[in-house]
Design a protein around this motif. Structure first.
Motif, PDB file in Angstrom:
ATOM      1  N   ASN A   1       0.858  -1.178   0.000  1.00  0.00           N
ATOM      2  CA  ASN A   1       0.000   0.000   0.000  1.00  0.00           C
ATOM      3  C   ASN A   1       0.893   1.227   0.000  1.00  0.00           C
ATOM      4  O   ASN A   1       2.063   1.151   0.348  1.00  0.00           O
ATOM      5  CB  ASN A   1      -0.976   0.012   1.179  1.00  0.00           C
ATOM      6  N   LEU A   2       0.346   2.329  -0.405  1.00  0.00           N
ATOM      7  CA  LEU A   2       1.126   3.562  -0.486  1.00  0.00           C
ATOM      8  C   LEU A   2       0.739   4.529   0.624  1.00  0.00           C
ATOM      9  O   LEU A   2       0.718   5.728   0.426  1.00  0.00           O
ATOM     10  CB  LEU A   2       0.962   4.204  -1.864  1.00  0.00           C
ATOM     11  N   ALA A   3       0.461   3.984   1.802  1.00  0.00           N
ATOM     12  CA  ALA A   3       0.107   4.833   2.936  1.00  0.00           C
ATOM     13  C   ALA A   3       1.333   5.586   3.447  1.00  0.00           C
ATOM     14  O   ALA A   3       1.208   6.674   4.001  1.00  0.00           O
ATOM     15  CB  ALA A   3      -0.490   3.998   4.063  1.00  0.00           C
ATOM     16  N   LEU A   4       2.521   5.011   3.274  1.00  0.00           N
ATOM     17  CA  LEU A   4       3.772   5.611   3.728  1.00  0.00           C
ATOM     18  C   LEU A   4       4.716   5.750   2.545  1.00  0.00           C
ATOM     19  O   LEU A   4       4.584   5.054   1.546  1.00  0.00           O
ATOM     20  CB  LEU A   4       4.435   4.728   4.799  1.00  0.00           C
ATOM     21  N   THR A   5       5.690   6.629   2.662  1.00  0.00           N
ATOM     22  CA  THR A   5       6.720   6.748   1.637  1.00  0.00           C
ATOM     23  C   THR A   5       7.515   5.463   1.590  1.00  0.00           C
ATOM     24  O   THR A   5       7.911   4.929   2.622  1.00  0.00           O
ATOM     25  CB  THR A   5       7.657   7.933   1.956  1.00  0.00           C
ATOM     26  N   ASP A   6       7.734   4.941   0.394  1.00  0.00           N
ATOM     27  CA  ASP A   6       8.447   3.675   0.241  1.00  0.00           C
ATOM     28  C   ASP A   6       9.587   3.867  -0.755  1.00  0.00           C
ATOM     29  O   ASP A   6       9.346   4.062  -1.939  1.00  0.00           O
ATOM     30  CB  ASP A   6       7.489   2.591  -0.242  1.00  0.00           C
ATOM     31  N   PRO A   7      10.831   3.793  -0.290  1.00  0.00           N
ATOM     32  CA  PRO A   7      11.966   4.014  -1.191  1.00  0.00           C
ATOM     33  C   PRO A   7      12.113   2.942  -2.264  1.00  0.00           C
ATOM     34  O   PRO A   7      12.841   3.140  -3.236  1.00  0.00           O
ATOM     35  CB  PRO A   7      13.179   4.020  -0.248  1.00  0.00           C
ATOM     36  N   SER A   8      11.425   1.816  -2.135  1.00  0.00           N
ATOM     37  CA  SER A   8      11.567   0.739  -3.124  1.00  0.00           C
ATOM     38  C   SER A   8      10.773   0.997  -4.402  1.00  0.00           C
ATOM     39  O   SER A   8      11.007   0.337  -5.412  1.00  0.00           O
ATOM     40  CB  SER A   8      11.120  -0.585  -2.516  1.00  0.00           C
ATOM     41  N   LEU A   9       9.845   1.950  -4.390  1.00  0.00           N
ATOM     42  CA  LEU A   9       8.970   2.148  -5.551  1.00  0.00           C
ATOM     43  C   LEU A   9       9.748   2.489  -6.817  1.00  0.00           C
ATOM     44  O   LEU A   9       9.404   2.025  -7.901  1.00  0.00           O
ATOM     45  CB  LEU A   9       7.923   3.217  -5.256  1.00  0.00           C
ATOM     46  N   GLN A  10      10.815   3.266  -6.686  1.00  0.00           N
ATOM     47  CA  GLN A  10      11.611   3.615  -7.871  1.00  0.00           C
ATOM     48  C   GLN A  10      12.268   2.377  -8.475  1.00  0.00           C
ATOM     49  O   GLN A  10      12.398   2.257  -9.687  1.00  0.00           O
ATOM     50  CB  GLN A  10      12.658   4.661  -7.529  1.00  0.00           C
ATOM     51  N   TYR A  11      12.657   1.432  -7.627  1.00  0.00           N
ATOM     52  CA  TYR A  11      13.283   0.203  -8.123  1.00  0.00           C
ATOM     53  C   TYR A  11      12.243  -0.734  -8.736  1.00  0.00           C
ATOM     54  O   TYR A  11      12.519  -1.389  -9.735  1.00  0.00           O
ATOM     55  CB  TYR A  11      14.056  -0.495  -7.000  1.00  0.00           C
ATOM     56  N   LEU A  12      11.060  -0.787  -8.141  1.00  0.00           N
ATOM     57  CA  LEU A  12       9.985  -1.592  -8.723  1.00  0.00           C
ATOM     58  C   LEU A  12       9.598  -1.065 -10.099  1.00  0.00           C
ATOM     59  O   LEU A  12       9.351  -1.845 -11.019  1.00  0.00           O
ATOM     60  CB  LEU A  12       8.771  -1.604  -7.795  1.00  0.00           C
ATOM     61  N   ALA A  13       9.580   0.253 -10.267  1.00  0.00           N
ATOM     62  CA  ALA A  13       9.259   0.846 -11.570  1.00  0.00           C
ATOM     63  C   ALA A  13      10.345   0.520 -12.589  1.00  0.00           C
ATOM     64  O   ALA A  13      10.055   0.212 -13.748  1.00  0.00           O
ATOM     65  CB  ALA A  13       9.080   2.351 -11.438  1.00  0.00           C
ATOM     66  N   ALA A  14      11.608   0.538 -12.174  1.00  0.00           N
ATOM     67  CA  ALA A  14      12.724   0.240 -13.080  1.00  0.00           C
ATOM     68  C   ALA A  14      12.762  -1.231 -13.468  1.00  0.00           C
ATOM     69  O   ALA A  14      13.299  -1.580 -14.520  1.00  0.00           O
ATOM     70  CB  ALA A  14      14.045   0.646 -12.426  1.00  0.00           C
ATOM     71  N   ALA A  15      12.196  -2.108 -12.642  1.00  0.00           N
ATOM     72  CA  ALA A  15      12.313  -3.556 -12.839  1.00  0.00           C
ATOM     73  C   ALA A  15      11.215  -4.152 -13.712  1.00  0.00           C
ATOM     74  O   ALA A  15      11.251  -5.347 -13.990  1.00  0.00           O
ATOM     75  CB  ALA A  15      12.307  -4.248 -11.478  1.00  0.00           C
ATOM     76  N   LYS A  16      10.261  -3.374 -14.149  1.00  0.00           N
ATOM     77  CA  LYS A  16       9.157  -3.931 -14.937  1.00  0.00           C
ATOM     78  C   LYS A  16       9.676  -4.598 -16.208  1.00  0.00           C
ATOM     79  O   LYS A  16      10.460  -4.018 -16.952  1.00  0.00           O
ATOM     80  CB  LYS A  16       8.153  -2.841 -15.302  1.00  0.00           C
ATOM     81  N   ASN A  17       9.247  -5.832 -16.418  1.00  0.00           N
ATOM     82  CA  ASN A  17       9.571  -6.628 -17.601  1.00  0.00           C
ATOM     83  C   ASN A  17      11.081  -6.796 -17.801  1.00  0.00           C
ATOM     84  O   ASN A  17      11.554  -6.880 -18.921  1.00  0.00           O
ATOM     85  CB  ASN A  17       8.935  -6.033 -18.863  1.00  0.00           C
ATOM     86  N   LYS A  18      11.823  -6.848 -16.708  1.00  0.00           N
ATOM     87  CA  LYS A  18      13.265  -7.067 -16.761  1.00  0.00           C
ATOM     88  C   LYS A  18      13.644  -8.137 -15.746  1.00  0.00           C
ATOM     89  O   LYS A  18      13.013  -8.243 -14.697  1.00  0.00           O
ATOM     90  CB  LYS A  18      14.022  -5.782 -16.424  1.00  0.00           C
ATOM     91  N   SER A  19      14.677  -8.884 -16.058  1.00  0.00           N
ATOM     92  CA  SER A  19      15.216  -9.824 -15.083  1.00  0.00           C
ATOM     93  C   SER A  19      15.921  -9.016 -14.009  1.00  0.00           C
ATOM     94  O   SER A  19      16.826  -8.239 -14.309  1.00  0.00           O
ATOM     95  CB  SER A  19      16.191 -10.775 -15.784  1.00  0.00           C
ATOM     96  N   TRP A  20      15.474  -9.179 -12.746  1.00  0.00           N
ATOM     97  CA  TRP A  20      15.943  -8.305 -11.668  1.00  0.00           C
ATOM     98  C   TRP A  20      16.156  -9.152 -10.411  1.00  0.00           C
ATOM     99  O   TRP A  20      15.409 -10.100 -10.173  1.00  0.00           O
ATOM    100  CB  TRP A  20      14.875  -7.244 -11.395  1.00  0.00           C
ATOM    101  N   PRO A  21      17.136  -8.812  -9.583  1.00  0.00           N
ATOM    102  CA  PRO A  21      17.362  -9.599  -8.366  1.00  0.00           C
ATOM    103  C   PRO A  21      16.386  -9.239  -7.243  1.00  0.00           C
ATOM    104  O   PRO A  21      16.136  -8.060  -6.984  1.00  0.00           O
ATOM    105  CB  PRO A  21      18.802  -9.241  -7.975  1.00  0.00           C
ATOM    106  N   TYR A  22      15.859 -10.280  -6.606  1.00  0.00           N
ATOM    107  CA  TYR A  22      14.965 -10.127  -5.463  1.00  0.00           C
ATOM    108  C   TYR A  22      15.391 -11.117  -4.387  1.00  0.00           C
ATOM    109  O   TYR A  22      15.982 -12.157  -4.679  1.00  0.00           O
ATOM    110  CB  TYR A  22      13.514 -10.437  -5.838  1.00  0.00           C
ATOM    111  N   LYS A  23      15.042 -10.801  -3.157  1.00  0.00           N
ATOM    112  CA  LYS A  23      15.222 -11.723  -2.038  1.00  0.00           C
ATOM    113  C   LYS A  23      13.947 -11.713  -1.212  1.00  0.00           C
ATOM    114  O   LYS A  23      13.284 -10.687  -1.094  1.00  0.00           O
ATOM    115  CB  LYS A  23      16.374 -11.284  -1.125  1.00  0.00           C
TER     116      LYS A  23
END
Length: 148
Positions: free
Chosen positions: A72-94
């Motif tokens: 949810n976007l109730a709080l500022t989330d620094p990961s959103l920029q990385y999620l936007a960059a990762a669309k339809n790309k092979s990306w590392p996650y844990k």
């Protein structure tokens, strides 16, 4: 009967995304802060072979991992920029359980669904599918399964 002592709440299980497509060490990952829940699905596309002796038998096939998580976007989330960059790309996650790596690998962000709730909070549902091998560890120890 004694109560179980190894019960852990799901809030210790969190999704992390690499800051770059080449992220490898823990400092290269950022926690998805507003992640609410995560589910994992594992499947195998087994190969069926017909034999005269044993009839139809199944042989090992391709493995597939799929993770779905909501945020949810109730709080500022620094990961959103990385999620936007990762669309339809092979990306590392844990996926971590507390401080321990549980699952790690490269995934493709294959689906995003956002909805605006009645309280003005935007909720998102994200789907990841593996784009390479996935390492699965014991969530209690962070060590590969079967390690002594």
């Amino acid at each position: 009967m004694a109560a179980t002592e190894n019960l852990k709440l799901g809030k210790e299980v969190r999704v992390y995304i690499g800051k770059t497509a080449s992220a490898t060490s823990d400092i290269d990952f950022v926690k998805i802060v507003n992640e609410n829940e995560v589910t994992m699905s594992y499947s195998v596309d087994e190969q069926d072979v017909s034999t005269k002796e044993n009839g139809k038998v199944s042989l090992p096939g391709d493995e597939s991992y799929e993770f779905k998580f909501t945020l949810n976007l109730a709080l500022t989330d620094p990961s959103l920029q990385y999620l936007a960059a990762a669309k339809n790309k092979s990306w590392p996650y844990k996926v971590k359980s507390g401080a321990n790596d549980w699952y790690e690998g490269r995934f493709i962000l294959t689906g995003v669904e956002n909805k605006a709730g009645s309280q003005g909070v935007i909720e998102g549902s994200y789907t990841l599918k593996n784009s390479g091998p996935v390492t699965e560890n014991d969530p209690e120890t962070g060590e590969p399964y079967g390690a002594a």
